[in-house]
Scaffold this active site. Structure first.
Site, PDB file in Angstrom:
ATOM      1  N   LYS A  96      -0.871  -3.036  -7.422  1.00 28.86           N
ATOM      2  CA  LYS A  96      -0.417  -2.523  -6.128  1.00 28.86           C
ATOM      3  C   LYS A  96      -1.561  -2.648  -5.134  1.00 28.86           C
ATOM      4  CE  LYS A  96       1.389   1.500  -3.709  1.00 28.86           C
ATOM      5  NZ  LYS A  96       1.991   2.837  -3.838  1.00 28.86           N
ATOM      6  N   LYS A 149       3.198  -5.465  -6.130  1.00 29.63           N
ATOM      7  CA  LYS A 149       3.636  -4.913  -4.853  1.00 29.63           C
ATOM      8  C   LYS A 149       2.554  -5.104  -3.811  1.00 29.63           C
ATOM      9  CE  LYS A 149       4.750  -0.437  -2.932  1.00 29.63           C
ATOM     10  NZ  LYS A 149       4.647   0.975  -3.111  1.00 29.63           N
TER      11      LYS A 149
HETATM   12  C1  PBG Z   1       3.723   5.866  -2.614  1.00 32.62           C
HETATM   13  C2  PBG Z   1       4.499   4.619  -2.420  1.00 32.62           C
HETATM   14  C3  PBG Z   1       4.399   3.743  -1.333  1.00 32.62           C
HETATM   15  C4  PBG Z   1       5.413   2.799  -1.500  1.00 32.62           C
HETATM   16  C5  PBG Z   1       6.078   3.114  -2.691  1.00 32.62           C
HETATM   17  N1  PBG Z   1       5.488   4.235  -3.251  1.00 32.62           N
HETATM   18  C6  PBG Z   1       3.543   3.758  -0.128  1.00 32.62           C
HETATM   19  C7  PBG Z   1       2.084   3.787  -0.232  1.00 32.62           C
HETATM   20  O1  PBG Z   1       1.506   3.481  -1.271  1.00 32.62           O
HETATM   21  O2  PBG Z   1       1.488   4.133   0.776  1.00 32.62           O
HETATM   22  C8  PBG Z   1       5.706   1.690  -0.526  1.00 32.62           C
HETATM   23  C9  PBG Z   1       7.064   1.120  -0.569  1.00 32.62           C
HETATM   24  C10 PBG Z   1       7.462   0.345   0.626  1.00 32.62           C
HETATM   25  O3  PBG Z   1       6.658   0.065   1.543  1.00 32.62           O
HETATM   26  O4  PBG Z   1       8.636  -0.029   0.686  1.00 32.62           O
HETATM   27  N2  PBG Z   1       2.725   5.928  -3.518  1.00 32.62           N
END
Ligand code: PBG
Length: 335
Positions: free
Chosen positions: A205, A260
């Site tokens: 991520k 992601k």
């Molecule tokens: C939270 C989380 C995030 C997303 C999914 N879980 C945001 C972040 O890490 O700030 C992002 C999903 C999206 O942008 O569609 N931990």
């Protein structure tokens, strides 16, 4: 008819031959997409019978639990594999340690119960594990001395995972990027008898600008202020590091690993697919959704063909599961 060349037929190999007919194109198609490849992320809020639009994500709404249950029933009808629930926590329930994540009566638990009651085992219920929907500072963990404290956060995440498993969730999805959390969450789940609950790890991520609309949707953007998550999410410059993250998560017991964001990181999906043999998920995040949707609304893209092409790109790169806000539309198009 082409005149035969004195040098023989040129060119001997014509790849266009198999592209000529609809039947031949279908016959040689290498990559396929079905609704079973889809995971539908939804935003759940307080109230009943109510839905509100999200300005930065046209076409996506925050919905109350009863409507979330309807969404899940539609997902089952359409053959979508899983629904992923993200709570919009009311501001007065946020705290510096995100303790509302442990409340068995919080939004995500109520939505999970409601969906499980209505849909039983006919679809997977994915619950995110991270503290950002619950913290006043918007970080995914507890902040001590200006740093997100890894080990203390992991303790809370274990409690959050158990809380969600008790509510009936079938897939725990840690999105926090703390070190060592997969192993600890696996042990905690097993100790409570949840050996069947799967872990889909947000393994690779990245600290991405493409999460902007999501942070609006769950209301964490204003809590975060200008802060970044670069001390725990991955640097977009790195790719070998993704292999290390995934190797660790597999070792700690992850069932599925996720990449992601999605489209800007297809090289990572492909590398993981070439190096590991476990299911790979990819998240077409909120900013990617917004790009495709807004460009379609402006008339610059044809929504259906552009979105379907993005889905096939994820499958071609090697992902079996795609989290996308287009899930319902895609499943309908596939009917
Ligand atoms: C939270 C989380 C995030 C997303 C999914 N879980 C945001 C972040 O890490 O700030 C992002 C999903 C999206 O942008 O569609 N931990």
């Amino acid at each position: 008819m082409q005149t035969p060349s004195p040098y023989g037929s040129f060119p001997n190999t014509r790849l266009r031959r198999m592209r000529r007919w609809p039947w031949s194109r279908t016959m040689v198609q290498e990559t396929h997409l079905t609704p079973a490849n889809l995971i539908w992320p939804i935003f759940v809020k307080e109230g009943s019978g109510s839905a509100e639009p999200i300005a930065s994500m046209p076409g996506v709404e925050r919905v109350s639990v009863d409507l979330a249950v309807e969404h899940a029933a539609e997902a089952v009808e359409l053959g979508i594999s899983c629904i992923a629930i993200f709570p919009v926590t009311p501001a007065h329930l946020k705290s510096d340690d995100g303790r509302h994540s442990l409340d068995p009566d919080n939004l995500i638990c109520r939505a999970t119960k409601g969906i499980r009651d209505r849909c039983g085992d006919s679809l997977g219920i994915v619950c995110d594990v991270a503290l950002d929907p619950y913290t006043t500072h918007g970080h995914d963990g507890v902040v001590i001395d200006n740093d997100v404290a890894n080990d203390i956060t992991v303790d809370i995440l274990c409690g959050q995972a158990i809380n969600q498993a008790r509510a009936g969730c079938t897939v725990i999805a840690p999105s926090d990027m703390m070190d060592g959390r997969i192993g600890r969450i696996r042990k905690a789940l097993d100790a409570e008898g949840f050996t069947h609950v799967a872990i889909m790890s947000y393994a690779a991520k990245y600290a991405s600008a493409f999460y902007g609309p999501f942070r609006d949707a769950v209301g964490s953007a204003k809590n975060l202020g200008g802060a970044t998550k670069k001390t725990y999410q991955m640097d977009p410059c790195n790719t070998d590091e993704a292999l290390r993250e995934v190797a660790l998560d597999i070792d700690e017991g992850a069932d599925i690993v996720m990449v992601k964001p999605g489209m800007p990181y297809l090289d990572i999906v492909r590398r993981l697919h070439d190096n590991f043999s476990l299911p790979i998920a990819v998240y077409q995040v909120s900013g990617e959704y917004a790009m495709l949707k807004l460009a379609s609304q402006a008339g610059s893209l044809d929504e259906r063909t552009a979105v379907m092409e993005s889905m096939i790109a994820f499958r071609r790169a090697g992902a079996c599961s795609i989290l996308t806000y287009f899930a319902k539309r895609v499943a309908q198009w596939l009917q």
